[in-house]
Design an enzyme around this catalytic site. Structure first.
Site, mmCIF file in Angstrom:
data_model
loop_
_atom_site.group_PDB
_atom_site.id
_atom_site.type_symbol
_atom_site.label_atom_id
_atom_site.label_comp_id
_atom_site.label_asym_id
_atom_site.label_seq_id
_atom_site.Cartn_x
_atom_site.Cartn_y
_atom_site.Cartn_z
ATOM 1 C CB SER A 1 -0.529 100.066 21.110
ATOM 2 O OG SER A 1 0.417 99.066 21.334
ATOM 3 C CG HIS B 1 19.454 93.696 24.142
ATOM 4 N ND1 HIS B 1 19.177 92.798 23.149
ATOM 5 C CD2 HIS B 1 18.312 93.865 24.816
ATOM 6 C CE1 HIS B 1 17.925 92.427 23.246
ATOM 7 N NE2 HIS B 1 17.369 93.064 24.253
ATOM 8 C CE1 TYR C 1 12.838 94.258 23.153
ATOM 9 C CE2 TYR C 1 15.118 94.031 23.820
ATOM 10 C CZ TYR C 1 13.918 93.461 23.478
ATOM 11 O OH TYR C 1 13.792 92.112 23.437
ATOM 12 C CG HIS D 1 22.578 97.603 4.878
ATOM 13 N ND1 HIS D 1 21.456 98.152 4.307
ATOM 14 C CD2 HIS D 1 22.148 96.562 5.633
ATOM 15 C CE1 HIS D 1 20.392 97.460 4.697
ATOM 16 N NE2 HIS D 1 20.782 96.491 5.510
ATOM 17 C CD GLU E 1 20.042 101.923 18.777
ATOM 18 O OE1 GLU E 1 20.020 102.733 19.720
ATOM 19 O OE2 GLU E 1 19.704 102.214 17.617
ATOM 20 N NE ARG F 1 25.953 89.352 10.946
ATOM 21 C CZ ARG F 1 25.641 90.110 12.015
ATOM 22 N NH1 ARG F 1 25.674 89.593 13.227
ATOM 23 N NH2 ARG F 1 25.294 91.357 11.863
ATOM 24 C CB SER G 1 21.038 114.381 16.721
ATOM 25 O OG SER G 1 19.740 114.175 16.263
ATOM 26 C CB SER G 2 19.721 110.127 19.679
ATOM 27 O OG SER G 2 19.892 109.671 18.406
ATOM 28 C CG ASP H 1 6.310 123.388 19.020
ATOM 29 O OD1 ASP H 1 6.967 122.328 18.972
ATOM 30 O OD2 ASP H 1 6.358 124.252 18.129
ATOM 31 C CG HIS I 1 21.280 88.197 24.100
ATOM 32 N ND1 HIS I 1 20.045 88.551 24.559
ATOM 33 C CD2 HIS I 1 21.588 89.125 23.173
ATOM 34 C CE1 HIS I 1 19.634 89.627 23.938
ATOM 35 N NE2 HIS I 1 20.553 90.002 23.088
ATOM 36 C CG HIS I 2 24.125 90.724 21.139
ATOM 37 N ND1 HIS I 2 23.458 90.684 19.937
ATOM 38 C CD2 HIS I 2 23.291 91.349 21.995
ATOM 39 C CE1 HIS I 2 22.281 91.273 20.071
ATOM 40 N NE2 HIS I 2 22.149 91.682 21.310
ATOM 41 C CB THR J 1 8.081 90.404 23.807
ATOM 42 O OG1 THR J 1 9.239 91.020 24.373
ATOM 43 C CG2 THR J 1 7.964 90.812 22.358
ATOM 44 C CD1 TRP K 1 25.509 95.884 12.737
ATOM 45 C CD2 TRP K 1 24.985 97.601 14.070
ATOM 46 N NE1 TRP K 1 24.740 95.401 13.767
ATOM 47 C CE2 TRP K 1 24.400 96.428 14.596
ATOM 48 C CE3 TRP K 1 24.781 98.800 14.744
ATOM 49 C CZ2 TRP K 1 23.631 96.418 15.760
ATOM 50 C CZ3 TRP K 1 24.006 98.787 15.910
ATOM 51 C CH2 TRP K 1 23.444 97.614 16.395
ATOM 52 C CE LYS L 1 4.932 96.494 24.923
ATOM 53 N NZ LYS L 1 3.880 97.458 24.663
HETATM 54 C C1 HEM Z 1 11.881 87.954 22.010
HETATM 55 C C2 HEM Z 1 12.697 88.924 21.779
HETATM 56 C C3 HEM Z 1 14.155 88.779 21.333
HETATM 57 C C4 HEM Z 1 15.102 87.861 21.691
HETATM 58 C C5 HEM Z 1 14.927 86.715 22.660
HETATM 59 C C6 HEM Z 1 16.301 88.193 20.967
HETATM 60 C C7 HEM Z 1 17.522 87.496 21.062
HETATM 61 C C8 HEM Z 1 18.636 87.775 20.312
HETATM 62 C C9 HEM Z 1 19.885 87.096 20.429
HETATM 63 C C10 HEM Z 1 20.194 85.967 21.401
HETATM 64 C C11 HEM Z 1 20.748 87.635 19.518
HETATM 65 C C12 HEM Z 1 22.208 87.275 19.300
HETATM 66 C C13 HEM Z 1 22.363 86.305 18.204
HETATM 67 C C14 HEM Z 1 23.789 86.132 17.824
HETATM 68 O O1 HEM Z 1 24.487 87.130 17.555
HETATM 69 O O2 HEM Z 1 24.228 84.968 17.779
HETATM 70 C C15 HEM Z 1 20.041 88.660 18.830
HETATM 71 C C16 HEM Z 1 20.593 89.426 17.824
HETATM 72 C C17 HEM Z 1 19.986 90.572 17.346
HETATM 73 N N1 HEM Z 1 18.728 91.017 17.662
HETATM 74 FE FE1 HEM Z 1 17.391 90.069 18.841
HETATM 75 N N2 HEM Z 1 16.087 89.263 20.181
HETATM 76 C C18 HEM Z 1 14.782 89.660 20.390
HETATM 77 C C19 HEM Z 1 14.166 90.739 19.814
HETATM 78 C C20 HEM Z 1 14.793 91.677 19.028
HETATM 79 C C21 HEM Z 1 14.205 92.925 18.624
HETATM 80 C C22 HEM Z 1 12.829 93.406 18.993
HETATM 81 C C23 HEM Z 1 15.139 93.559 17.871
HETATM 82 C C24 HEM Z 1 15.085 94.900 17.178
HETATM 83 C C25 HEM Z 1 14.050 95.520 16.792
HETATM 84 C C26 HEM Z 1 16.301 92.697 17.785
HETATM 85 C C27 HEM Z 1 17.437 93.008 17.077
HETATM 86 C C28 HEM Z 1 18.546 92.229 17.030
HETATM 87 C C29 HEM Z 1 19.719 92.553 16.263
HETATM 88 C C30 HEM Z 1 19.924 93.815 15.417
HETATM 89 C C31 HEM Z 1 20.617 91.508 16.444
HETATM 90 C C32 HEM Z 1 21.959 91.307 15.769
HETATM 91 C C33 HEM Z 1 23.025 92.221 16.177
HETATM 92 C C34 HEM Z 1 24.291 91.936 15.411
HETATM 93 O O3 HEM Z 1 24.993 90.978 15.761
HETATM 94 O O4 HEM Z 1 24.585 92.674 14.465
HETATM 95 N N3 HEM Z 1 16.051 91.555 18.495
HETATM 96 N N4 HEM Z 1 18.751 88.725 19.326
HETATM 97 CU CU LIG Z 2 20.249 91.721 22.074
#
Ligand code: HEM
Ligand SMILES: [Cu+2]
Lengths: 195, 524
Positions: free
Chosen positions: B267, B252, B256, B76, B254, B449, B168-169, B105, B301-302, B327, B141, B330
């Protein structure tokens, strides 16, 4: 758009394409470079040195907060043989330990006979009540020991003296007695006692 | 922005039928194919998600076995990230960037065709991996080592699929950078460029910088698996935590990559329906650039729970919080654009305002995750699942829908059905929150999870989330109806399909003819 500017644009595009493609290739290499890079960081900062624990020694080492440094216990080691043709003695006669501290000592045993012999050691404590505060994490007495003819062996004991040890105990004697197991080579039918 | 556009209504010429689509180098055809592809992947990933939610409807194991459940969560994630969200944005870029900057083009039309046609084989590898012995990869994933070093051959297929999608990307990104930098119409300076082009330019740079690092990481897994290396294999002197560092160096930025183009779309839409120019255009550009640069300094932070030293935790905690500043700029600018505007809420605007509202909630939970001592509690719980679905579903996906409703008139020549579009929005919005809001509580209460079974006290919220998920899934079928109706007919769209839409794309007729801006317009 006339052909000259079109040609110009096409070559500008190609130049940019090459530059970006090279950046992508460099970043692929950079991914691999991260491996030695992180290793170096860990080495310099001393993080994550699980392969070389001695590098962690000193102030950085994880400290055991359970150690009661206000007390020192003298632990003496004794070795006896019960009708067994072996030589058996502690490598060190005694150690001073703090309750809670992890201690590692060794015994030495050798078989003087020309035949393999199986034996098992049984510990006892003086004073007897110290036994329940004496926590052995590893001991040669946990298993039967089979010694080949003439074999010499160094055997470990790893223990912690429980900080709950009554305050009036300041010396503990740990004494092992080795018994020969009946049936000698048939260790499985042995009746070695265990503490 | 005024423009002089030669009115060209060339029809299509060249091969027809399947060959036309296989060989096309037209940015509009390729954009359309990207979008159809990503929608199919969106539905496939959705089916996996609904299977997950069916299993989680009640405690205990009813629908699938744990091994298969892990394959479901993994696939998924991979399908949604690499198959649905990313290609959809590339599709938008293909369609809209040349129209927005007045180019005929993309810069490399042939390469554009390759970038697209690499994707279906990758998708087949990925989905096909369910049917090999041992099934698809079940390592999550993120493909963490050591699990990913141990899985069966489904893992190898996933690695190849990632390689192909990565190539591709990268090709798509290079094409976008060159197009934006070299192909702008005379007078279209960088700081006059629509924000969608800006966000994509920066996204494309991010892609070129980090997709190769992901390719490197999965290549290391591959060689650890088959060629005796020990990058991540502790038994051979490697370090599994190293994988996490390398993965999140990609991971990370990614996230963004998946949100910056969404910022761009929003916008474009907000000023149109507020009938005011975008508030703080320049600060939007700088905010986007600083988000992109900062995104390289926050990866750990992950990994707060991997035993990092306190100094590292503090650094990554503050760096992560710093990203919330641009952010926030914005969000502030969007709201300020709406402030005292002559607002109307046609479907695209509904989605865009919905995006701002719900995405911001996801940003706040991100900030909470960024606090190291809290994150050690919520790491790998449903709280994180709630966070990233708020930013990815209500962020990226809602923005994609907003953009689709906004530009459908340009693509098809017909206005999308307003009432169905609004129904689609409200159903999605309500069911989205029913699905994901309870997950915050589940996570705070400690539900992990990626686990198929759970303790009884979590049952009610899970049942609620499952009901919401099925509602959300079914609501997406409305979108198919809207698009099909819109292609078939409906109210004819004017060149400027929305009352005060600005930009070159609204100066060409609707539907946009096959060839546009063969003669570059002049922007004054
Ligand atoms: C203010 C902005 C953001 C902050 C401060 C933030 C912070 C964090 C932090 C600290 C985690 C880790 C949590 C953990 O695993 O314990 C996390 C996970 C994640 N964030 Fe954000 N994030 C922000 C915005 C975004 C945005 C814009 C996206 C994507 C469009 C995003 C997608 C993700 C994803 C996919 C994960 C989980 C990844 C995984 O463990 O599978 N985040 N974020
Ligand atoms: Cu992150």
């Amino acid at each position: 758009m006339n052909t000259r500017t079109a040609d110009h644009l096409a070559s500008a595009n190609r130049r940019l394409l090459v530059r970006l493609a090279i950046s992508a290739a460099v970043m692929f290499g950079f991914g691999f470079l991260l491996v030695p890079f992180y290793e170096k960081i860990c080495e310099v900062t001393g993080i994550n040195n699980f392969l070389r624990p001695e590098a962690e020694a000193g102030a950085r080492a994880a400290t055991n907060t359970q150690v009661d440094t206000s007390r020192t216990i003298l632990v003496q080691f004794d070795a006896n043989l019960h009708d067994l043709p072996w030589r058996f003695q502690p490598v060190q006669r005694s150690v001073n330990v703090h309750p809670g501290e992890l201690v590692h000592i060794e015994y030495e045993v050798s078989n003087t006979r020309a035949e393999p012999i199986t034996g098992q050691a049984v510990p006892s404590y003086g004073p007897q009540l110290a036994g329940q505060y004496f926590r052995k994490l590893d001991c040669f007495c946990f298993a039967q020991q089979t010694l080949a003819p003439g074999e010499r062996r160094i055997m470990p004991v790893v223990f912690v003296v429980d900080p709950a040890l009554p305050a009036d105990v300041s010396t503990i004697t740990l004494s092992y007695t080795f018994f020969e197991l009946k049936g000698r080579k048939f260790a499985a039918s042995g009746q070695g006692a265990r503490s | 922005m005024a423009a002089v556009t030669p009115d060209q209504l060339h029809g299509h010429h060249g091969p027809t039928g399947l060959m036309r689509w296989l060989t096309t180098t037209n940015h509009k055809d390729i954009g359309t194919m990207y979008m159809i592809f990503s929608f199919i992947m969106f539905l496939s990933g959705g089916v996996l998600a609904l299977t997950i939610r069916a299993e989680l409807f009640q405690p205990g194991l009813q629908v699938v076995q744990p091994e298969f459940f892990n394959q479901l969560t993994t696939m998924h994630g991979l399908i949604m990230v690499f198959g649905a969200i990313m290609p959809a944005f590339v599709g938008f870029a293909n369609w809209m960037i040349p129209l927005m900057i007045g180019a005929s083009d993309m810069a490399f039309a042939r390469m554009n065709n390759w970038s697209f046609w690499l994707l279906p084989p990758a998708a087949i590898l990925l989905i096909g991996s369910f049917f090999v012995p041992g099934g698809a990869t079940a390592a999550g994933w993120t493909l963490y080592a050591p699990l990913s070093v141990q899985m069966g051959m489904g893992m190898d297929l996933a690695i190849f699929a990632i390689h192909i999608m990565g190539i591709s990307s990268i090709m798509g990104a290079i094409n976008i950078v060159v197009t934006v930098l070299n192909m702008r119409a005379p007078g279209m300076t960088l700081m006059k460029m629509p924000l969608f082009c800006w966000t994509w330019l920066i996204t494309a740079y991010l892609l070129i910088a980090v997709m190769p690092v992901l390719a490197g990481a999965v290549t290391m897994i591959l060689t650890d698996r088959h060629f005796g290396t020990s990058f991540f294999n502790a038994a051979g002197g490697g370090d599994p935590v190293m994988y996490q560092h390398i993965f999140w160096f990609f991971g990370h930025p990614e996230v963004y990559i998946m949100i910056l183009p969404a910022f761009g779309i929003v916008s474009q839409i907000i000023p149109t329906f507020a009938r005011k120019p975008l508030f703080g255009y320049a600060s939007m550009v700088y905010a986007t650039a600083s988000i992109a640069i900062l995104s390289f300094a926050v990866w750990a932070h992950h990994m707060f729970a991997t035993g990092m030293p306190a100094a590292g935790q503090l650094f990554f905690m503050y760096a992560t919080m710093l990203i919330a500043v641009p952010t926030g700029v914005k969000v502030f600018n969007w709201v300020a654009t709406m402030w005292r505007g002559s607002l109307t809420f046609e479907t695209p605007m509904l989605w865009a305002t919905g995006f701002i509202f719900v995405f911001t909630m996801g940003g706040f939970t991100g900030l909470i995750c960024a606090i190291a001592p809290i994150d050690i509690q919520v790491q790998d719980t449903y709280y994180v699942v709630a966070h990233f679905h708020y930013v990815l579903v209500a962020g990226s996906l809602f923005a994609l829908f907003a953009g689709a409703y906004y530009w459908l008139p340009k693509w098809t020549g017909h206005m999308p059905n307003e009432s169905l579009g609004k129904l689609h929005f409200w159903c999605s919005m309500v069911f989205f929150n029913i699905t994901f809001f309870p997950m915050h509580f589940l996570g705070l209460a400690g539900m992990p999870r990626r686990i198929p079974d759970y303790a009884l006290q979590f049952a009610d919220f899970n049942a609620l989330a499952s009901v919401g998920a099925f509602g959300f899934g079914l609501s997406q079928l409305i979108f198919i109806v809207v698009v099909v109706k819109c292609i078939r007919g409906g109210e004819r769209a004017a060149a400027r399909s929305w009352e005060s839409a600005e930009g070159l794309e609204w100066t060409v007729p609707s539907p946009a003819p096959h060839h546009t801006f063969e003669e570059a317009p002049v922007v004054r």
